[in-house]
Design an enzyme around this catalytic site. Structure first.
Site, PDB file in Angstrom:
ATOM      1  N   HIS A 223       0.611  -1.313  -0.077  1.00 47.83           N
ATOM      2  CA  HIS A 223       0.033  -0.052   0.042  1.00 47.83           C
ATOM      3  C   HIS A 223       0.745   1.220  -0.104  1.00 47.83           C
ATOM      4  O   HIS A 223       2.126   1.362   0.219  1.00 47.83           O
ATOM      5  CB  HIS A 223      -0.897   0.013   1.223  1.00 47.83           C
ATOM      6  CG  HIS A 223      -0.248   0.085   2.394  1.00 47.83           C
ATOM      7  ND1 HIS A 223       0.075  -0.925   3.469  1.00 47.83           N
ATOM      8  CD2 HIS A 223       0.331   1.392   3.176  1.00 47.83           C
ATOM      9  CE1 HIS A 223       0.546  -0.519   4.475  1.00 47.83           C
ATOM     10  NE2 HIS A 223       0.706   0.879   4.483  1.00 47.83           N
TER      11      HIS A 223
ATOM     12  N   ARG B 279      -2.187  11.297   4.021  1.00 46.77           N
ATOM     13  CA  ARG B 279      -2.856  11.688   5.054  1.00 46.77           C
ATOM     14  C   ARG B 279      -4.117  12.572   4.693  1.00 46.77           C
ATOM     15  O   ARG B 279      -3.923  13.310   3.636  1.00 46.77           O
ATOM     16  CB  ARG B 279      -1.737  12.582   5.850  1.00 46.77           C
ATOM     17  CG  ARG B 279      -0.654  11.953   6.414  1.00 46.77           C
ATOM     18  CD  ARG B 279       0.274  12.799   7.253  1.00 46.77           C
ATOM     19  NE  ARG B 279       1.567  12.236   7.323  1.00 46.77           N
ATOM     20  CZ  ARG B 279       1.922  11.294   8.280  1.00 46.77           C
ATOM     21  NH1 ARG B 279       0.870  10.881   9.186  1.00 46.77           N
ATOM     22  NH2 ARG B 279       2.920  10.887   8.507  1.00 46.77           N
TER      23      ARG B 279
ATOM     24  N   GLU C 178      -3.890   3.454   1.747  1.00 45.27           N
ATOM     25  CA  GLU C 178      -4.032   3.527   3.145  1.00 45.27           C
ATOM     26  C   GLU C 178      -4.359   5.115   3.308  1.00 45.27           C
ATOM     27  O   GLU C 178      -3.494   6.107   2.712  1.00 45.27           O
ATOM     28  CB  GLU C 178      -2.904   3.203   3.782  1.00 45.27           C
ATOM     29  CG  GLU C 178      -3.026   3.843   5.402  1.00 45.27           C
ATOM     30  CD  GLU C 178      -1.746   3.642   6.152  1.00 45.27           C
ATOM     31  OE1 GLU C 178      -1.598   4.079   6.901  1.00 45.27           O
ATOM     32  OE2 GLU C 178      -0.912   2.583   5.748  1.00 45.27           O
TER      33      GLU C 178
ATOM     34  N   ASN D  70      -5.241  11.820  11.208  1.00 47.74           N
ATOM     35  CA  ASN D  70      -4.818  12.290  12.658  1.00 47.74           C
ATOM     36  C   ASN D  70      -6.151  13.041  13.151  1.00 47.74           C
ATOM     37  O   ASN D  70      -6.507  14.268  12.740  1.00 47.74           O
ATOM     38  CB  ASN D  70      -3.636  13.079  12.520  1.00 47.74           C
ATOM     39  CG  ASN D  70      -2.550  12.333  11.792  1.00 47.74           C
ATOM     40  OD1 ASN D  70      -1.948  11.401  12.683  1.00 47.74           O
ATOM     41  ND2 ASN D  70      -2.252  12.774  10.916  1.00 47.74           N
TER      42      ASN D  70
ATOM     43  N   HIS E 118       1.814  11.597  -7.251  1.00 46.11           N
ATOM     44  CA  HIS E 118       0.540  11.267  -7.482  1.00 46.11           C
ATOM     45  C   HIS E 118       0.081   9.551  -7.373  1.00 46.11           C
ATOM     46  O   HIS E 118       1.316   9.126  -7.221  1.00 46.11           O
ATOM     47  CB  HIS E 118      -0.115  11.619  -8.917  1.00 46.11           C
ATOM     48  CG  HIS E 118       0.819  10.892 -10.038  1.00 46.11           C
ATOM     49  ND1 HIS E 118       1.790  11.415 -10.516  1.00 46.11           N
ATOM     50  CD2 HIS E 118       0.211   9.911 -10.670  1.00 46.11           C
ATOM     51  CE1 HIS E 118       2.232  10.728 -11.488  1.00 46.11           C
ATOM     52  NE2 HIS E 118       1.527   9.717 -11.400  1.00 46.11           N
TER      53      HIS E 118
ATOM     54  N   GLU F 110      -3.671  10.539 -11.076  1.00 44.55           N
ATOM     55  CA  GLU F 110      -3.648  10.373 -12.420  1.00 44.55           C
ATOM     56  C   GLU F 110      -4.755   9.277 -12.918  1.00 44.55           C
ATOM     57  O   GLU F 110      -4.900   8.234 -12.334  1.00 44.55           O
ATOM     58  CB  GLU F 110      -2.304   9.818 -12.809  1.00 44.55           C
ATOM     59  CG  GLU F 110      -1.935   9.387 -14.528  1.00 44.55           C
ATOM     60  CD  GLU F 110      -0.640   9.085 -14.844  1.00 44.55           C
ATOM     61  OE1 GLU F 110      -0.442   8.873 -15.975  1.00 44.55           O
ATOM     62  OE2 GLU F 110       0.079   8.832 -13.762  1.00 44.55           O
TER      63      GLU F 110
END
Length: 177
Positions: A25, A29, A92, A96, A119, A165
């Site tokens: 993966h 964030r 993923e 936070n 990207h 993309e």
């Protein structure tokens, strides 16, 4: 004869000790997981495979994927967690806790100066249909398929400003030298 990778400066033969290693993966964030999940599921068609919360460190992880055969995904939570970490091409999203409440909060998208991360890429079966779908969902475009020097490649932004993309695999066959 089987393919062993292109010969490029710096590339060496694959060490036998790495047999079984797989790219699992990439992580982005996100400020607001609800907005991000709505985009990645509702616009890009990904499914949440697993959410992991880490209360002592105030963050959550969301693992998303395009699933070809949902019947192969374990229902049992622990088995599904192990299954998720054995797949390839997982995204993923890391949240936070509290960032969604900070009005001016934003992560660096990697494309503004100083550049770094660029990207992620999603392959679609029909580029024109995907572009129309994005238009219908008010997705922000960086570049449409008919713009710029590289035709047949689309770039869009997710809610956090990360570039994605969009390609149609058969249109990529003749790209490059």
């Amino acid at each position: 004869m089987s393919f062993h990778g292109e010969s490029q400066p710096g590339a060496v033969p694959t060490p036998p000790e790495t047999e079984g290693f797989r790219f699992n993966h990439s992580m982005l964030r996100v400020k607001d997981p609800e907005r991000a999940l709505a985009f990645y599921s509702g616009v890009l068609g990904m499914q949440v495979m697993r959410r992991l919360d880490f209360a002592e460190m105030n963050f959550s992880l969301y693992f998303l994927a395009h699933v070809d055969d949902a019947s192969r995904v374990p229902e049992d939570v622990e088995a599904r967690t192990a299954w998720t970490f054995s797949q390839t091409g997982i995204l993923e999203l890391t949240h936070n806790w509290g960032t969604e409440n900070e009005e001016d909060f934003a992560y660096h998208d990697g494309n503004a100066e100083p550049q770094g991360f660029g990207h992620i890429c999603i392959s679609v079966p029909n580029l024109e249909a995907a572009q129309a779908w994005f238009d219908a969902h008010d997705v922000t475009f960086v570049k449409r398929a008919d713009q710029g020097k590289m035709k047949d490649v689309v770039f869009i932004k997710d809610p956090d400003g990360y570039w994605i993309e969009i390609v149609q695999a058969d249109r990529m066959a003749a790209k490059g030298d």
